[in-house]
Enzyme design. Structure first.
Site, mmCIF file in Angstrom:
data_model
loop_
_atom_site.group_PDB
_atom_site.id
_atom_site.type_symbol
_atom_site.label_atom_id
_atom_site.label_comp_id
_atom_site.label_asym_id
_atom_site.label_seq_id
_atom_site.Cartn_x
_atom_site.Cartn_y
_atom_site.Cartn_z
ATOM 1 N N HIS A 160 -6.758 2.035 -5.420
ATOM 2 C CA HIS A 160 -5.939 3.409 -5.869
ATOM 3 C C HIS A 160 -6.045 3.442 -7.345
ATOM 4 C CE1 HIS A 160 -2.622 1.255 -7.651
ATOM 5 N NE2 HIS A 160 -2.568 0.305 -6.268
ATOM 6 N N GLU B 29 -0.317 -3.525 0.103
ATOM 7 C CA GLU B 29 -0.620 -4.469 -0.980
ATOM 8 C C GLU B 29 0.237 -5.792 -0.510
ATOM 9 O OE1 GLU B 29 -2.124 -6.173 -2.914
ATOM 10 O OE2 GLU B 29 -2.123 -5.278 -5.120
#
Length: 224
Positions: free
Chosen positions: A10, A83
């Protein structure tokens, strides 16, 4: 034709700029992050994409949507791609963690594959959920091209495992810049070839001094 995976981290967030642990913390892209991702979207506009998958976090879904828009695709959230959960380190800067949890941080620095912050995940925990997702995506999209948007730690662990590296060194030997592009071609779910790694030529890179400050102690420790 191999199955091609465009593996993307990202774009930047405000916590990225502050060098804070933000694995399970759901933060949006910063304006800098959106600029980085738009540059990558422009780069990939003419590439063929058949599907898009992303971690369900806001920063990854927004990244995926920006890139997918010109391809007429909608990202599918995949919880297994999220994550690393940093437990009680979440939201703290690296300096704060090193000072307040010195022993725990030292153990994690030496072996992030098996060590974890209190209440958080180890690298093995992340691979146990992320690797099956990647293999399923490859299996289900034979001979096609797929965008996968995930995170710095998750991506590095996946690349280490897929290419047969010692994943204990994933933090020291591999990097993932915001909106960095990695391309992997798969002959099968377990046979991957790295074609491009962490490329950010679509936007201006980090100044060298800032980059050096983000590297782990392994690079500056004379005992290694």
């Amino acid at each position: 034709m191999p199955t091609r995976i465009y593996l993307v981290r990202h774009g930047a967030t405000e916590l990225t700029a502050e060098d804070r642990f933000a694995g399970s913390t759901d933060v949006p892209l910063s304006e800098q992050g959106r600029t980085q991702v738009r540059a990558l979207a422009a780069r990939l506009r003419c590439d063929s994409l058949d599907a898009v998958f992303a971690s369900p976090m806001g920063r990854t879904m927004e990244t995926a949507r920006i890139i997918a828009e010109s391809h007429g695709l909608e990202p599918t959230p995949e919880p297994g791609l999220r994550e690393i959960d940093y437990g009680h380190w979440e939201g703290l800067t690296r300096e704060q963690v090193a000072a307040d949890f010195a022993d725990e941080y030292s153990a994690w620095q030496e072996d992030p594959l098996t060590s974890a912050p209190k209440g958080g995940e180890s690298g093995i925990d992340v691979l146990a959920r992320a690797l099956p997702v990647m293999r399923r995506i490859v299996h289900d999209h034979h001979d096609r091209s797929v965008l996968v948007v995930a995170h710095k730690g998750t991506n590095r662990l996946l690349v280490s495992s897929l290419l047969g590296f010692d994943a204990r060194g994933y933090r020291d030997r591999l990097d993932q810049s915001p909106a960095g592009l990695t391309i992997l071609d798969f002959a099968s779910e377990v046979r991957a070839r790295l074609r491009l790694f962490n490329d950010i030529s679509h936007y201006e890179g980090l100044p060298a001094r800032e980059l050096e400050q983000r590297l782990s102690h392994w690079w500056s420790d004379p005992c290694h």
